[in-house]
Structure formats: structure tokens, C-alpha cells
Design a protein around this motif. Structure first.
Motif, PDB file in Angstrom:
ATOM      1  N   ALA A  22       0.755  -1.394   0.153  1.00  0.00           N
ATOM      2  CA  ALA A  22       0.060   0.094   0.183  1.00  0.00           C
ATOM      3  C   ALA A  22       1.094   1.209  -0.454  1.00  0.00           C
ATOM      4  CB  ALA A  22      -0.590   0.019   1.014  1.00  0.00           C
ATOM      5  N   GLU A  23       1.770   1.038   0.964  1.00  0.00           N
ATOM      6  CA  GLU A  23       2.814   2.387   0.804  1.00  0.00           C
ATOM      7  C   GLU A  23       3.276   2.799  -0.638  1.00  0.00           C
ATOM      8  OE1 GLU A  23       2.991   4.426   3.405  1.00  0.00           O
ATOM      9  OE2 GLU A  23       4.960   5.692   2.734  1.00  0.00           O
ATOM     10  N   ARG A  24       3.737   1.619  -0.786  1.00  0.00           N
ATOM     11  CA  ARG A  24       4.614   1.600  -2.487  1.00  0.00           C
ATOM     12  C   ARG A  24       3.638   2.125  -3.717  1.00  0.00           C
ATOM     13  NH1 ARG A  24       6.590  -4.444  -2.734  1.00  0.00           N
ATOM     14  NH2 ARG A  24       8.478  -3.931  -1.413  1.00  0.00           N
TER      15      ARG A  24
ATOM     16  N   GLU B  96       3.427   5.713  -5.747  1.00  0.00           N
ATOM     17  CA  GLU B  96       3.914   6.253  -6.443  1.00  0.00           C
ATOM     18  C   GLU B  96       2.712   7.443  -7.553  1.00  0.00           C
ATOM     19  OE1 GLU B  96       3.034   2.073  -8.694  1.00  0.00           O
ATOM     20  OE2 GLU B  96       1.928   2.887 -10.317  1.00  0.00           O
ATOM     21  N   LEU B  97       1.063   6.852  -6.589  1.00  0.00           N
ATOM     22  CA  LEU B  97       0.556   7.888  -7.139  1.00  0.00           C
ATOM     23  C   LEU B  97       0.708   9.652  -6.287  1.00  0.00           C
ATOM     24  CD1 LEU B  97      -2.852   5.745  -6.351  1.00  0.00           C
ATOM     25  CD2 LEU B  97      -2.373   6.371  -7.994  1.00  0.00           C
ATOM     26  N   THR B  98       0.358   9.471  -5.927  1.00  0.00           N
ATOM     27  CA  THR B  98       1.341  10.971  -4.842  1.00  0.00           C
ATOM     28  C   THR B  98       2.150  11.591  -5.693  1.00  0.00           C
ATOM     29  OG1 THR B  98       2.687   9.640  -3.464  1.00  0.00           O
ATOM     30  CG2 THR B  98      -0.110  11.152  -3.133  1.00  0.00           C
ATOM     31  N   GLY B  99       3.173  10.882  -6.061  1.00  0.00           N
ATOM     32  CA  GLY B  99       4.102  11.077  -7.116  1.00  0.00           C
ATOM     33  C   GLY B  99       3.896  11.690  -8.478  1.00  0.00           C
ATOM     34  N   LYS B 100       2.977  10.849  -8.695  1.00  0.00           N
ATOM     35  CA  LYS B 100       2.302  12.048 -10.237  1.00  0.00           C
ATOM     36  C   LYS B 100       1.199  12.697 -10.085  1.00  0.00           C
ATOM     37  CE  LYS B 100       1.418   6.951 -11.943  1.00  0.00           C
ATOM     38  NZ  LYS B 100      -0.039   5.609 -12.009  1.00  0.00           N
ATOM     39  N   GLY B 101       1.166  13.254  -8.867  1.00  0.00           N
ATOM     40  CA  GLY B 101       0.323  14.272  -8.247  1.00  0.00           C
ATOM     41  C   GLY B 101      -1.218  14.054  -8.147  1.00  0.00           C
ATOM     42  N   GLU B 102      -1.822  12.185  -8.463  1.00  0.00           N
ATOM     43  CA  GLU B 102      -2.583  12.058  -7.495  1.00  0.00           C
ATOM     44  C   GLU B 102      -3.384  11.905  -5.826  1.00  0.00           C
ATOM     45  OE1 GLU B 102      -4.092   8.146  -9.433  1.00  0.00           O
ATOM     46  OE2 GLU B 102      -2.942   9.026 -11.128  1.00  0.00           O
ATOM     47  N   GLN B 103      -4.618  12.460  -5.615  1.00  0.00           N
ATOM     48  CA  GLN B 103      -4.745  12.825  -4.540  1.00  0.00           C
ATOM     49  C   GLN B 103      -5.161  10.593  -3.772  1.00  0.00           C
ATOM     50  OE1 GLN B 103      -5.931  14.857  -2.185  1.00  0.00           O
ATOM     51  NE2 GLN B 103      -4.543  17.183  -3.037  1.00  0.00           N
TER      52      GLN B 103
ATOM     53  N   ILE C   1      -5.931   2.666  -0.283  1.00  0.00           N
ATOM     54  CA  ILE C   1      -5.669   1.930  -0.985  1.00  0.00           C
ATOM     55  C   ILE C   1      -5.225   0.715  -0.312  1.00  0.00           C
ATOM     56  CG2 ILE C   1      -3.106   1.388  -1.739  1.00  0.00           C
ATOM     57  CD1 ILE C   1      -2.785   4.590  -1.631  1.00  0.00           C
ATOM     58  N   ALA C   2      -4.828   0.069   0.688  1.00  0.00           N
ATOM     59  CA  ALA C   2      -5.143  -1.443   1.398  1.00  0.00           C
ATOM     60  C   ALA C   2      -5.404  -1.875   1.597  1.00  0.00           C
ATOM     61  CB  ALA C   2      -4.240  -1.050   3.059  1.00  0.00           C
ATOM     62  N   GLU C   3      -7.275  -1.296   1.962  1.00  0.00           N
ATOM     63  CA  GLU C   3      -8.397  -1.987   1.343  1.00  0.00           C
ATOM     64  C   GLU C   3      -8.672  -2.404   0.224  1.00  0.00           C
ATOM     65  OE1 GLU C   3      -9.382  -3.164   4.093  1.00  0.00           O
ATOM     66  OE2 GLU C   3     -11.199  -3.716   3.250  1.00  0.00           O
ATOM     67  N   ASP C   4      -7.436  -1.906  -0.541  1.00  0.00           N
ATOM     68  CA  ASP C   4      -8.608  -2.174  -1.826  1.00  0.00           C
ATOM     69  C   ASP C   4      -7.163  -3.263  -2.699  1.00  0.00           C
ATOM     70  OD1 ASP C   4      -9.480  -1.427  -3.686  1.00  0.00           O
ATOM     71  OD2 ASP C   4      -8.360  -0.707  -4.984  1.00  0.00           O
TER      72      ASP C   4
END
Ligand code: DC
Length: 222
Positions: free
Chosen positions: A152-154, A158-165, A171-174
Motif C-alpha cells: 500500500a505504501e509503494r 507512486e500515485l502521489t508522485g503522479k500528483g494524484e490524491q 489503498i490498503a483496503e483495495d
């Protein structure tokens, strides 16, 4: 005879990044089987198929063809002749893939293609059932995993690196949900083959995992 390496494991364990690098160093063909399931899912979404309707699913699958080709050493996946590689990584496709890949008809469609690829060339193939179902006689089997928290951390980075909220706990639940679905489906559930070597990448860098796989492959190749 070709040499075959099977890497299975849950989503987010780093399989594709690691498999890509290891196959390059070994000069093996990398086969990303997830991309094939994703291409079928995209085809089903485009046709708005109700995948719970067996006849509708069978009819749609007859009209869907999936192929892979290698362009500059990169795998490209084609859906009825169209290169859909850039279109298959969305959440919508991921969700449909997780559901449609549980269907035996969908799996049957890809089994032959995957075995054929491995018979022709030295391959490193990653997926969920490569060591257990597709290539039960693979020369080297790896089960690559990592804790839910690490994965989940990775994904969060990755997502925040792309600017996504995004939200870590969501994410962990998913990830937990997808693991459950992949591991508890009736057809070809995700599990470690008895003769697979377990690598837990939670506290390892990508380089360390790649080095370990290469070491094991060279040892087996003699
Ligand atoms: O590895 P990936 O995230 O691209 O996989 C996408 C989905 O496809 C995932 O839900 C598991 C499924 N899959 C599968 O059932 N069997 C495979 N050999 C590869 C992927």
C-alpha cells in the motif's frame, strides 16, 4: 529446450518491475500475463458485457482476440489488432480484470497462448497461476510477495508522485480485497506452488530481489 521462469504473487509485490529487469539481464523474453487479462477486460468493457451471463460472455470472447508482440524489447498487447498497452492500467480496467479473470472461459482463452510462448523461447513469465497451472514444469518458480502495508505504501508513493490524491488506508483496503478475490476464486486461485521459492520483498530493494532471482536462475541453468 527453452528455460522457463515463473513468477507469481499478489498485486503490488513489484513483480512486473522486477521481472522486466531480471529478464533483461538474463536476455529472456518477459511475458506479462496480467496485460493479456487486462486486454480481455478492456474488450469486455467496450462491449458492455454482463460477465455473469455465461452465454453473453462466451459470445463476446469469440469476438475478442489477444496477441502480444515485442517492440524494442517491450511487450505490447493487442486487442483485435489494436495496441491497447497504454489503455489497460486504469482503475476501471483493473477492477474488471480482477472479476473477469476469475471466469474459467476467460482463463481458457489465454492458457494456450501462454504455453505456446514458453515452448518457443526462454521466458520469464509473471502472473498468478504460472507455476501452479500454466507451466507446472517451469525450471524455476518464484513466489514474490510483500506485506499489505508495504504494498500500500509503494502504491501511495507512486500515485502521489503522479500528483494524484489518495488515501493510504483506502489503498490498503483495495489491496486486501483484490488479494482475497485472487486467492479465493474457484479457477486457478493465486497460491504458492509447492516447489516455488518464496521471496518476501517487504524489506528488500528492487535490486536485491532482481539479484536473487538472477542468482537462482544461473544456479539452475548450470
Ligand atoms: O498483474 P496484474 O495486476 O496486471 O493483474 C491484473 C489482474 O489479472 C489481477 O486481478 C489478477 C489477474 N491475473 C490473473 O488472474 N492471472 C494471471 N496470470 C495474471 C493476472
Amino acid at each position: 529446450m527453452s528455460f522457463t521462469i515463473a513468477i507469481d504473487g499478489p498485486a503490488g509485490a513489484g513483480k512486473s518491475t522486477i521481472a522486466k529487469r531480471a529478464s533483461k539481464e538474463l536476455s529472456f523474453i518477459y511475458v506479462d500475463t496480467g496485460a493479456m487479462y487486462r486486454a480481455i477486460a478492456l474488450g469486455l468493457l467496450r462491449k458492455s458485457v454482463d460477465i455473469e451471463d455465461r452465454a453473453a460472455l462466451a459470445g463476446a470472447l469469440e469476438e475478442i482476440s489477444v496477441e502480444i508482440q515485442y517492440v524494442d524489447g517491450e511487450q505490447r498487447v493487442y486487442l483485435n489488432g489494436e495496441d491497447v498497452s497504454p489503455l489497460i492500467r486504469t482503475e476501471r480496467v483493473s477492477d474488471m480484470t480482477s472479476r473477469s479473470s476469475a471466469k474459467p472461459q476467460v482463463r481458457a482463452k489465454l492458457t494456450h497462448l501462454q504455453r505456446e510462448l514458453a515452448a518457443r523461447e526462454n521466458v520469464l513469465m509473471d502472473g498468478r497461476d504460472i507455476g501452479t497451472m500454466i507451466l507446472p514444469d517451469a525450471d524455476l518458480k518464484i513466489y514474490l510477495t510483500a506485506s499489505v502495508e508495504t504494498r500500500a505504501e509503494r502504491r501511495y508513493l507512486e500515485l502521489t508522485g503522479k500528483g494524484e490524491q489518495c488515501d493510504r488506508e483506502e489503498i490498503a483496503e483495495d489491496i486486501r480485497e483484490r488479494d482475497y478475490r485472487d486467492m479465493h476464486r474457484e479457477t486457478a486461485p493465486l497460491r504458492q506452488a509447492e516447489d516455488a521459492i518464496l521471496i518476501d520483498s517487504s524489506d528488500m530493494t528492487i535490486e536485491e530481489v532482481v539479484a536473487e532471482i538472477i542468482r537462482l536462475a544461473k544456479e539452475r541453468m548450470g
